[in-house]
Design a protein around this motif. Structure first.
Motif, PDB file in Angstrom:
ATOM      1  N   ALA B  36      30.761  20.187  34.519  1.00 55.26           N
ATOM      2  CA  ALA B  36      30.099  19.377  33.480  1.00 55.26           C
ATOM      3  C   ALA B  36      30.782  18.023  33.344  1.00 55.26           C
ATOM      4  CB  ALA B  36      30.123  20.118  32.152  1.00 55.26           C
ATOM      5  N   VAL B  37      32.111  18.026  33.454  1.00 52.36           N
ATOM      6  CA  VAL B  37      32.856  16.756  33.357  1.00 52.36           C
ATOM      7  C   VAL B  37      32.402  15.826  34.477  1.00 52.36           C
ATOM      8  CG1 VAL B  37      35.140  15.680  33.559  1.00 52.36           C
ATOM      9  CG2 VAL B  37      34.874  17.798  32.239  1.00 52.36           C
ATOM     10  N   ALA B  38      32.415  16.331  35.713  1.00 55.23           N
ATOM     11  CA  ALA B  38      32.020  15.505  36.866  1.00 55.23           C
ATOM     12  C   ALA B  38      30.579  15.029  36.707  1.00 55.23           C
ATOM     13  CB  ALA B  38      32.194  16.291  38.158  1.00 55.23           C
ATOM     14  N   GLY B  39      29.721  15.944  36.280  1.00 49.74           N
ATOM     15  CA  GLY B  39      28.297  15.623  36.142  1.00 49.74           C
ATOM     16  C   GLY B  39      28.028  14.588  35.066  1.00 49.74           C
ATOM     17  N   SER B  40      28.978  14.377  34.176  1.00 49.82           N
ATOM     18  CA  SER B  40      28.741  13.416  33.091  1.00 49.82           C
ATOM     19  C   SER B  40      28.832  11.967  33.568  1.00 49.82           C
ATOM     20  CB  SER B  40      29.722  13.654  31.937  1.00 49.82           C
ATOM     21  OG  SER B  40      31.031  13.326  32.335  1.00 49.82           O
ATOM     22  N   PHE B  41      29.430  11.723  34.735  1.00 49.50           N
ATOM     23  CA  PHE B  41      29.456  10.329  35.225  1.00 49.50           C
ATOM     24  C   PHE B  41      29.232  10.187  36.726  1.00 49.50           C
ATOM     25  CE2 PHE B  41      33.860  10.543  36.781  1.00 49.50           C
ATOM     26  CZ  PHE B  41      34.447  11.510  35.951  1.00 49.50           C
ATOM     27  N   ILE B  42      29.283  11.289  37.479  1.00 45.76           N
ATOM     28  CA  ILE B  42      29.089  11.182  38.938  1.00 45.76           C
ATOM     29  C   ILE B  42      27.735  11.760  39.332  1.00 45.76           C
ATOM     30  CG2 ILE B  42      29.935  12.100  41.160  1.00 45.76           C
ATOM     31  CD1 ILE B  42      32.723  11.577  40.157  1.00 45.76           C
ATOM     32  N   ALA B  43      27.072  11.060  40.241  1.00 45.03           N
ATOM     33  CA  ALA B  43      25.769  11.524  40.718  1.00 45.03           C
ATOM     34  C   ALA B  43      25.960  12.370  41.976  1.00 45.03           C
ATOM     35  CB  ALA B  43      24.883  10.321  41.026  1.00 45.03           C
ATOM     36  N   PRO B  44      25.234  13.461  42.120  1.00 46.78           N
ATOM     37  CA  PRO B  44      25.322  14.240  43.367  1.00 46.78           C
ATOM     38  C   PRO B  44      24.533  13.537  44.469  1.00 46.78           C
ATOM     39  CG  PRO B  44      23.691  15.205  41.911  1.00 46.78           C
ATOM     40  CD  PRO B  44      24.265  14.025  41.178  1.00 46.78           C
ATOM     41  N   ASN B  45      24.742  13.967  45.734  1.00 47.06           N
ATOM     42  CA  ASN B  45      23.806  13.536  46.779  1.00 47.06           C
ATOM     43  C   ASN B  45      23.199  14.783  47.407  1.00 47.06           C
ATOM     44  OD1 ASN B  45      25.677  14.538  48.600  1.00 47.06           O
ATOM     45  ND2 ASN B  45      26.249  12.559  49.458  1.00 47.06           N
ATOM     46  N   SER B  46      22.520  14.645  48.541  1.00 45.34           N
ATOM     47  CA  SER B  46      21.817  15.801  49.093  1.00 45.34           C
ATOM     48  C   SER B  46      22.774  16.842  49.671  1.00 45.34           C
ATOM     49  CB  SER B  46      20.826  15.333  50.167  1.00 45.34           C
ATOM     50  OG  SER B  46      21.543  14.770  51.255  1.00 45.34           O
TER      51      SER B  46
END
Lengths: 286, 304
Positions: B36-46
């Motif tokens: 959740a921490v990472a997802g709050s500012f980093i976008a995933p890729n494929s």
């Protein structure tokens, strides 16, 4: 074309990084090398062997400084001691320009010693521009910012990386150290066409170009500077030279470093692109 | 999320210790899921989730920091063993992350920190602390400033009221073990192994080895630079105390008084001893003009 105002109108040719494993070869054989790039932080010390080596190199070769910890995009102000020592070194080397990375890496006085990517936002543009201008004014030499390899993208980004780069350099009125290997690495990691990036860069501001090798992992590639340059990166280099004209070019090889001759030979491969462009420019001028 | 908040959040995540299998921890120190921490500012890729993308930087941070410490403290690593060295490095860096623009200063607090953490030094904790002090002194002696030394005439003209400085590259140590030979031997061995590995060789920890048993014996040592090389010189405690007092800014008379305090050396033999010290210091160029900026060394234990 003999350079531009962002590299002190220098047309230095092809350089390589000055690295410890090569010292003996350089001092014993005194090879012909257009120029050496040094990592500034390795020489921002008071005394001792590294500075003696540097002085001996300066007697014989041209040297350009490249930094790894100015962190133009960090929100916290740079350490005054860092700036003082950097200026002292600039006076010693008489570097025609100085480069560091378009990234951040420290916050609240704590350093990660990594080149962390910035979110491509207007706020980041403003913060970065302010810092580049301040450093450039303090050092009183042209500053070039280098695009970094990155492995993460931010959900809050408001523009592409090349738009961000162009905004920063135009507003800060500084040069670009265009790393075509970094463009390639980031293009794989972020799934964009690297040629679009090279075609978009403000070519008249490119002071220097970096070429390098990298390492492939299953789901991403890492900018490791431990391999020869791959063909797709040479293609990007060729296009960059086509757009920017002959530009001082530097091969980075920082890990699993081969012998001096192998590194130098890899760097000299750039010559064919530089020569081709010089010939084309001469023909066009006739 | 503004830039400042983002940089604080990312730095905290990047500097979080890795798990035993070199992965990013699933949970942040405040109990939040790192996904959740990472997802709050980093976008995933494929191919990679936000967590996996942040993890690349988390791993790189630790590999770089641990590599830098291992490079400056190879003998300490040999004394405590590779696994214990990594564990103590993680604990040290968690408490003392880099506060300098250069990695050169990363280990500046390691010896003092280790002295305060006996649980990190293993059975030979005292020896480990001494080895860490010697290795840090090497770093300082290697590139600290060398000021213009006092001339023989200037040395001859000194009086009890004189204040004189000590070259910044001279590093004074009071140790519990005569560990200098051990450190020198381990450094020589490391150089040999690196040289045999050739230019392309990677920095690898020294092969496991049986270390000589070193008995506890109070030892006073100086690390200093001559030409461009670092040397170690053992001293008597009186000489060490005198030099330490000079560095603290005491007058020559007061420094000599501090040097001989509690000394068993007969009063009548002291003038000859002092003349010998000054001859050696002058020859090595250790003495220089006192500076108002002259400060006690940043590390190293100068007080017994």
């Amino acid at each position: 074309m003999a350079g531009n105002r962002f590299n002190g109108y220098q047309d230095l040719g092809i350089g390589i990084g000055l690295r410890i494993p090569h010292y003996r070869h350089i001092f014993d054989k005194k090879p012909v090398v257009d120029w050496f790039e040094i990592i500034s932080e390795n020489f921002m010390i008071d005394a001792g062997r590294p500075l003696k080596v540097l002085d001996e190199i300066l007697e014989r070769y041209r040297v350009v400084q490249h930094g790894v910890s100015m962190y133009f995009g960090s929100v916290t102000a740079p350490d005054p001691e860092h700036l003082r020592r950097l200026k002292q070194l600039v006076r010693r080397t008489k570097t025609p320009w100085l480069s560091d990375h378009l990234c951040w890496g420290s916050v609240d006085g704590t350093y990660t010693h990594d080149l962390l990517p910035l979110p491509y936002t207007w706020e980041a543009v403003e913060r970065t521009v302010e810092r580049v201008r301040m450093v450039q004014d303090f050092l009183e030499i042209p500053v070039a910012v280098e695009n970094v390899s990155s492995y993460a993208a931010f959900s809050g980004s408001e523009m592409t990386e090349w738009e961000f780069l162009n905004e920063v350099v135009e507003r800060a009125d500084c040069g670009i150290l265009l790393d075509v290997n970094n463009i390639y690495v980031s293009s794989v990691n972020h799934e964009f066409d690297p040629m679009v990036y090279v075609n978009a860069v403000a070519a008249h501001r490119v002071a220097q170009i970096h070429i390098a090798g990298h390492s492939n992992y299953e789901k991403y590639i890492l900018d490791t500077h431990d391999h020869p340059v791959i063909d797709p990166v040479w293609d990007l280099y060729a296009r960059a030279i086509e757009r920017c004209g002959p530009t001082p070019t530097l091969l980075e090889w920082d890990d699993r470093i081969p012998g001096f001759d192998e590194v130098h030979a890899e760097a000299k491969k750039a010559e064919r692109y530089l020569t081709r462009q010089t010939v084309q420019l001469a023909e066009a001028a006739r | 999320m503004n830039l400042e908040t983002l940089q604080r959040a990312m730095a905290a995540a990047v500097m979080m210790p890795l798990t035993a299998d070199d992965a990013m921890a699933q949970t942040a120190p405040d109990g939040r899921a790192m996904e959740a921490v990472a997802g709050s500012f980093i976008a995933p890729n494929s191919r990679l989730t936000a967590f996996e993308r942040l993890e690349i930087y988390n791993r790189q941070y630790w590999f770089r920091m641990l590599g830098a410490l291992a490079e400056d403290f190879p003998a300490l690593q040999a004394v405590v063993g590779a696994r214990a060295f990594e564990a103590l490095s993680v604990a040290y860096l968690t408490e003392h992350p880099s506060r300098s623009f250069t990695l050169r200063n990363l280990g500046s607090k390691l010896a003092d920190w280790l002295a305060a953490h006996p649980e990190r030094g293993g059975r030979r904790h005292g020896l480990a602390v001494d080895v860490a002090r010697i290795e840090w002194a090497f770093v300082e002696a290697f590139d600290q400033e060398a000021l213009t030394p006092l001339t023989l005439d200037e040395v001859a003209a000194l009086s009890g009221d004189s204040r004189i400085g000590l070259q910044p590259h001279v590093q004074l140590m009071a140790l519990e073990h005569p560990a200098d030979d051990l450190v020198l031997g381990l450094h020589d061995r490391q150089k040999r192994e690196a040289s045999e590995a050739g230019v392309r060789g990677e920095a690898v920890p020294m092969e496991p080895m049986r270390l000589p048993r070193l008995r506890r014996r109070a030892t006073w040592l100086a690390a200093h630079r001559v030409e461009m090389s670092v040397y170690y010189r053992r001293m008597e405690p009186e000489e060490y105390r005198t030099l330490s007092a000079l560095r603290r800014g005491l007058t020559l008379g007061a420094a000599l008084e501090a040097g001989f305090e509690g000394s068993k050396l007969a009063e009548g033999r002291r003038p000859k001893k002092v003349r010998e010290w000054f001859a050696t210091w002058a020859e090595l160029g250790w003495l220089c003009r006192a500076s108002s900026e002259e400060q006690p060394q940043r590390t190293g234990r100068e007080d017994e």
